[in-house]
Design a protein around this motif. Sequence first.
Motif, short mmCIF file in Angstrom:
data_model
loop_
_atom_site.label_atom_id
_atom_site.label_comp_id
_atom_site.label_asym_id
_atom_site.label_seq_id
_atom_site.Cartn_x
_atom_site.Cartn_y
_atom_site.Cartn_z
N ASN A 45 -23.32 -20.52 -6.81
CA ASN A 45 -24.75 -20.65 -7.13
C ASN A 45 -25.33 -21.86 -6.42
O ASN A 45 -26.46 -21.82 -5.93
N ALA A 46 -24.53 -22.94 -6.32
CA ALA A 46 -24.99 -24.13 -5.61
C ALA A 46 -25.14 -23.86 -4.11
O ALA A 46 -26.12 -24.28 -3.49
N GLY A 63 -27.14 -11.10 -16.17
CA GLY A 63 -27.26 -12.42 -16.77
C GLY A 63 -26.84 -13.62 -15.96
O GLY A 63 -26.70 -14.71 -16.50
N ALA A 64 -26.63 -13.45 -14.65
CA ALA A 64 -26.26 -14.60 -13.84
C ALA A 64 -26.52 -14.31 -12.36
O ALA A 64 -26.91 -13.20 -11.99
N HIS A 65 -26.24 -15.32 -11.54
CA HIS A 65 -26.41 -15.18 -10.08
C HIS A 65 -25.35 -14.28 -9.45
O HIS A 65 -25.53 -13.81 -8.33
N LYS A 66 -24.27 -14.02 -10.17
CA LYS A 66 -23.11 -13.33 -9.57
C LYS A 66 -23.46 -11.97 -8.95
O LYS A 66 -22.87 -11.55 -7.96
N ILE A 67 -24.43 -11.28 -9.54
CA ILE A 67 -24.79 -9.93 -9.09
C ILE A 67 -25.31 -9.91 -7.65
O ILE A 67 -25.14 -8.93 -6.93
N ASN A 68 -25.94 -11.00 -7.19
CA ASN A 68 -26.45 -11.06 -5.81
C ASN A 68 -25.32 -10.81 -4.81
O ASN A 68 -25.48 -10.06 -3.84
#
Length: 392
Positions: A239-240, A86-91
């Motif tokens: 994320n930015a 559910g977010a960018h964190k997994i990358n």
Amino acid sequence: MSYHVNERGYYGNFGGAYVPEMLYPNVEELQAQYLEIMHDPAFVAEFNSLLKDYVGRPSPLYLAERLSEKYNANIYLKREDLNHTGAHKINNTIGQILLAQRLGKKRIIAETGAGQHGVATATVCALKGIECVVYMGAVDIERQAPNVARMKMMGATVIPATSGSQTLKDATNEALRDWINNPVDTHYIIGSVVGPHPYPDMVARFQAIISEETRWQLKEKIGKETPDYVLACVGGGSNAAGMFYHFLDEPNVTLIAAEAAGKGVDTGESAATTALGKDGVLHGSRSLVMQTEDGQVVEPYSISAGLDYPGIGPQHAHLHVSGRGVYVSITDDEAMQAGFQLARLEGIIPAIESSHALAQLDKMKFNGESVVVCLSGRGDKDLSTYMKYFNL
């Protein structure tokens, strides 16, 4: 001017590695090996394969038609909210778990605020069968209960940080303490572009997939790879950093980062670091830090658990000071209204963090420009906050 890290780990005057002696070996090991490992063809293949088949990348670049109509612009949402977890964190956690494996580490620790990084870390540890310990502020454990449940479901041990404001800063302190006590077998997966070098650069490189995809997706949609504006929210700022990465050297692209002003920049309840911060060292790197006259870290505040951090990544400090990035302050109320608006106009409930970036649209005047907003996470974790705020 370069907006990337130099060989000493600095972005302009910001960055470096300010760590206790006990941690030198860990940090030096990472500094010496991270680029070599990340460029290894076998690593690249495994990383890309997991991003595709496990995370579900590429994430869509969606033209939000009703939102675009309202603002007289072509507004594209980079849908990081559609990633697994559910977010960018997994990358970043996929990249770091593969790195940790290659360094022979047997135990993973992490800090988390909104819980998304904790979930993403627990996820990759379950995937690879590695012990996982997540430090989380006691206040955040309460306001992000669904994410705590997800971490525990995947076998992570969640340890509450009960000092200070009992939020992200304190969780980070506890995680660093753990790493000092377990320097040999443990890898610390930092969740943002903060911490000692090489973390800010390493995390930005793992998140750079966001802007890499955006360029070719834009080419397909509008015939060119660069938009007029790129917007993202910033706490620590991963994320930015990922959203900006492949546009840093494109002067025609305006980079806008939305920080959490909380109840207002001057209310004493804020996390707007570029507006309030001064040069200082926090969690292992030199950056802009919210601090008192005598250098004590000021407790940050935001309605979004992922943005209440009293500092900012060193690259962001450099982008702000150099003028390459435009850093704006968005209040709780502005963010909540923007999140509500997206739900009503597009049928997408954004994380409150991402809503800070969306709120900036209200403060801009457009005439048909192309705008990319990083929708860094989905709002499931924030539903109770939204419900309470809007009396739903």
